[in-house]
Design an enzyme around this catalytic site. Structure first.
Site, PDB file in Angstrom:
ATOM      1  N   LYS A  36       0.735  -1.364   0.215  1.00 35.58           N
ATOM      2  CA  LYS A  36      -0.001   0.125   0.098  1.00 35.58           C
ATOM      3  C   LYS A  36       0.818   1.357  -0.175  1.00 35.58           C
ATOM      4  O   LYS A  36       0.389   2.163  -0.479  1.00 35.58           O
ATOM      5  CB  LYS A  36      -1.095  -0.088   1.398  1.00 35.58           C
ATOM      6  CG  LYS A  36      -0.221   0.035   2.578  1.00 35.58           C
ATOM      7  CD  LYS A  36      -1.265  -0.161   3.538  1.00 35.58           C
ATOM      8  CE  LYS A  36      -0.370  -0.279   5.005  1.00 35.58           C
ATOM      9  NZ  LYS A  36      -1.389  -0.590   5.993  1.00 35.58           N
ATOM     10  N   ARG A 129      -7.767  -0.585  16.805  1.00 30.85           N
ATOM     11  CA  ARG A 129      -8.200  -0.133  15.447  1.00 30.85           C
ATOM     12  C   ARG A 129      -8.814  -1.251  14.990  1.00 30.85           C
ATOM     13  O   ARG A 129     -10.079  -1.484  15.826  1.00 30.85           O
ATOM     14  CB  ARG A 129      -7.034  -0.110  14.479  1.00 30.85           C
ATOM     15  CG  ARG A 129      -7.248   0.624  13.059  1.00 30.85           C
ATOM     16  CD  ARG A 129      -6.028   0.939  12.205  1.00 30.85           C
ATOM     17  NE  ARG A 129      -5.617  -0.364  11.822  1.00 30.85           N
ATOM     18  CZ  ARG A 129      -4.642  -0.433  10.824  1.00 30.85           C
ATOM     19  NH1 ARG A 129      -4.039   0.557  10.343  1.00 30.85           N
ATOM     20  NH2 ARG A 129      -4.734  -1.687  10.089  1.00 30.85           N
TER      21      ARG A 129
HETATM   22  C1  PLP Z   1      -0.353  -1.309   6.785  1.00 34.54           C
HETATM   23  C2  PLP Z   1      -0.553  -2.571   7.352  1.00 34.54           C
HETATM   24  C3  PLP Z   1       0.239  -3.633   7.467  1.00 34.54           C
HETATM   25  C4  PLP Z   1       1.635  -3.558   7.101  1.00 34.54           C
HETATM   26  O1  PLP Z   1       2.506  -2.466   7.852  1.00 34.54           O
HETATM   27  P1  PLP Z   1       4.052  -1.963   7.705  1.00 34.54           P
HETATM   28  O2  PLP Z   1       4.164  -1.229   9.101  1.00 34.54           O
HETATM   29  O3  PLP Z   1       4.027  -1.174   6.547  1.00 34.54           O
HETATM   30  O4  PLP Z   1       4.795  -3.196   8.002  1.00 34.54           O
HETATM   31  C5  PLP Z   1      -0.168  -4.829   8.143  1.00 34.54           C
HETATM   32  N1  PLP Z   1      -1.135  -5.163   8.457  1.00 34.54           N
HETATM   33  C6  PLP Z   1      -2.111  -4.204   8.327  1.00 34.54           C
HETATM   34  C7  PLP Z   1      -3.526  -4.742   8.830  1.00 34.54           C
HETATM   35  C8  PLP Z   1      -1.968  -2.877   7.880  1.00 34.54           C
HETATM   36  O5  PLP Z   1      -2.919  -2.118   7.473  1.00 34.54           O
END
Ligand code: PLP
Length: 355
Positions: A36, A129
Site C-alpha cells: 500500500k 483499530r
Molecule cells: C499497513 C498494514 C500492515 C503493514 O504495515 P507495515 O508497518 O508497513 O509493515 C500490516 N497489516 C495491516 C492490517 C496494515 O494495515
C-alpha cells in the site's frame, strides 16, 4: 527526467525482501508483502515476488487490481466494505475480517462467483483499530465462518502499533495464540495462519521472543523502507530505496524576516521567524499539496527547509550556494508519511530504478 520525482530503487527493495524472507524463515514465519505504501505499484509487487515473497497484501482493492497478473496469493488487509464484496471475491484470495454482516455478504458473493474465499479473523489485542475486542465475539465469528458456504476459515490475526501505540509483545502475541488454540479445540479444526503483526513485530521476532505458533507477519515498511517499530531501522535491511528529487526554480538573497508580517500564512497559521540576516534562499517546484514539509529531509546536510506553501518549498542554501544553480536538483529523504504522500500525488513522477 521529470520533476518532482520519487525515485524507487527496486534492487534495494528486492534485496530487503530476500533478507526479510530469510530472517522470518529462521522463526517459522512467512511474510506477506504489503504494497500500500506505493499504491500497489506492479513494479514493487514484482520486486517483492522476485525477493521470495509468496503472498501480497494491500488495504485497497484498487491497488490489488494493479498486480492481478502476478501468480501469487492476494490478501485484502483492510476489512472489506459491505458494498464491495463482489470485487473482494474477484480480486483477493484472502481477506481480514471482523464483521458478521460482511462475512455473510462475502459468502453470498463467493457462492455467486463460484469461488472459495479464505478468511482471517481479526482480534484486537488492545491497539484499538480493527478486530473484535471480545474473545467471545471472535469465537462466535469463527463458528459463523465455518457455517457459511464458500468461505474457509484459515486463521486469526491482529494489528498493533498503528493507532494505540501498542507494541507487539510476547504477552499479546501469546494471547492471540491462546485464542487460536481455543478456536481449534472448540470447533475441532486446524488454523493454518496466525498473522501476528506488521513490520512492528520484527523486533520481537528478532529478539527470539515471538511465540513459535505465530507464522505470518504482514511486512510493508520494513521491505520498502527498511524501518519497523517506532520507524527504527530493521536489521538486515537498507533504508535508502526511496528518494525525492525536486528542481530549483528560484535562487535569491533575501532577509530571513518578512517585511511587516501581520497576516496568516496560506494554511491559516501565524508564522514565526528568526532573524538570521540576509540568506540565500532556493525555491523548489514542489509543495504541501504533494508532501508535508516535516516529512522531508534534504540529503545535503548543508541545506535546511525553511517552509513551504501549496506549490512551493523554500530552502536555505546559504551554506552550499556555489553548488546549486537554477535547474539543479535537490534530493530529500522521506518519512513513511512522506513516501505515502508523494506516491499518492499525481504531480510527483515515479521512477523505478535498478542498481
Ligand atoms: C499497513 C498494514 C500492515 C503493514 O504495515 P507495515 O508497518 O508497513 O509493515 C500490516 N497489516 C495491516 C492490517 C496494515 O494495515
Amino acid at each position: 527526467m521529470q520533476y518532482p520525482q520519487l525515485s524507487i530503487n527496486l534492487d534495494t527493495i528486492e534485496s530487503n525482501a530476500v533478507n526479510m524472507v530469510k530472517s522470518c524463515k529462521d522463526y517459522g514465519i512467512k511474510p506477506v508483502g504489503v504494497t500500500k505504501l506505493l499504491l500497489g505499484a506492479p513494479e514493487l509487487a514484482q520486486a517483492m515476488v522476485a525477493g521470495g515473497i509468496e503472498i501480497l497484501g494491500d488495504a485497497r482493492l484498487k491497488n490489488l487490481a494493479r498486480y492481478q497478473h502476478l501468480p501469487v496469493e492476494k490478501m485484502l488487509i483492510r476489512l472489506p466494505s459491505f458494498s464491495e464484496v463482489d470485487e473482494v471475491v474477484e480480486l483477493a484470495d484472502i481477506s481480514l475480517n471482523s464483521e458478521s454482516t460482511v462475512l455473510c455478504a462475502l459468502s453470498e458473493a463467493a457462492v455467486k462467483a463460484n469461488k472459495q474465499h479464505r478468511v482471517v479473523l481479526m482480534h484486537d489485542l488492545g491497539d484499538l483499530r480493527e478486530g473484535c475486542f471480545d474473545e467471545s465475539e471472535t469465537l462466535w465469528l469463527a463458528e459463523l465462518v465455518l457455517s457459511l458456504p464458500n468461505l474457509e476459515l484459515i486463521g486469526l490475526g491482529s494489528n498493533l502499533a498503528c493507532y494505540g501505540g501498542v507494541a507487539p509483545s510476547a504477552e499479546n502475541q501469546n494471547h492471540l495464540v491462546a485464542l487460536a488454540e481455543k478456536i481449534e479445540s472448540k470447533y475441532d479444526i486446524k488454523l493454518s495462519v496466525i498473522s501476528g503483526a506488521s513490520s512492528a513485530g520484527l523486533t520481537l521476532m528478532m529478539a527470539k521472543e515471538m511465540p513459535s505458533q505465530v507464522n505470518q507477519l504482514r511486512l510493508g515498511a520494513s521491505v520498502i523502507m527498511g524501518i519497523g517499530l517506532n520507524d527504527e531501522p530493521v536489521p538486515h535491511t537498507q533504508q535508502d530505496a526511496i528518494h525525492l528529487h525536486a528542481e530549483l526554480i528560484e535562487i535569491k538573497h533575501k532577509p530571513s524576516v518578512p517585511t511587516l508580517s501581520t497576516a496568516l500564512d496560506a494554511f491559516g497559521n501565524t508564522p514565526e521567524f528568526v532573524d538570521r540576516g540576509i540568506r540565500c534562499r532556493g525555491l523548489c517546484a514542489i509543495g504541501r499539496q504533494d508532501v508535508d514539509i516535516d516529512q522531508i529531509i534534504p540529503s545535503d546536510s548543508r541545506i535546511t527547509v525553511v517552509g513551504g506553501s501549496s506549490d512551493h518549498l523554500i530552502l536555505d542554501l546559504t551554506d552550499c550556494e556555489a553548488d546549486y544553480q537554477i535547474g539543479s536538483v535537490v534530493t530529500f529523504e522521506l518519512g513513511y508519511g512522506g513516501v505515502l504522500q508523494c506516491a499518492t500525488s499525481e504531480f510527483v513522477h515515479k521512477s523505478y530504478v535498478r542498481g
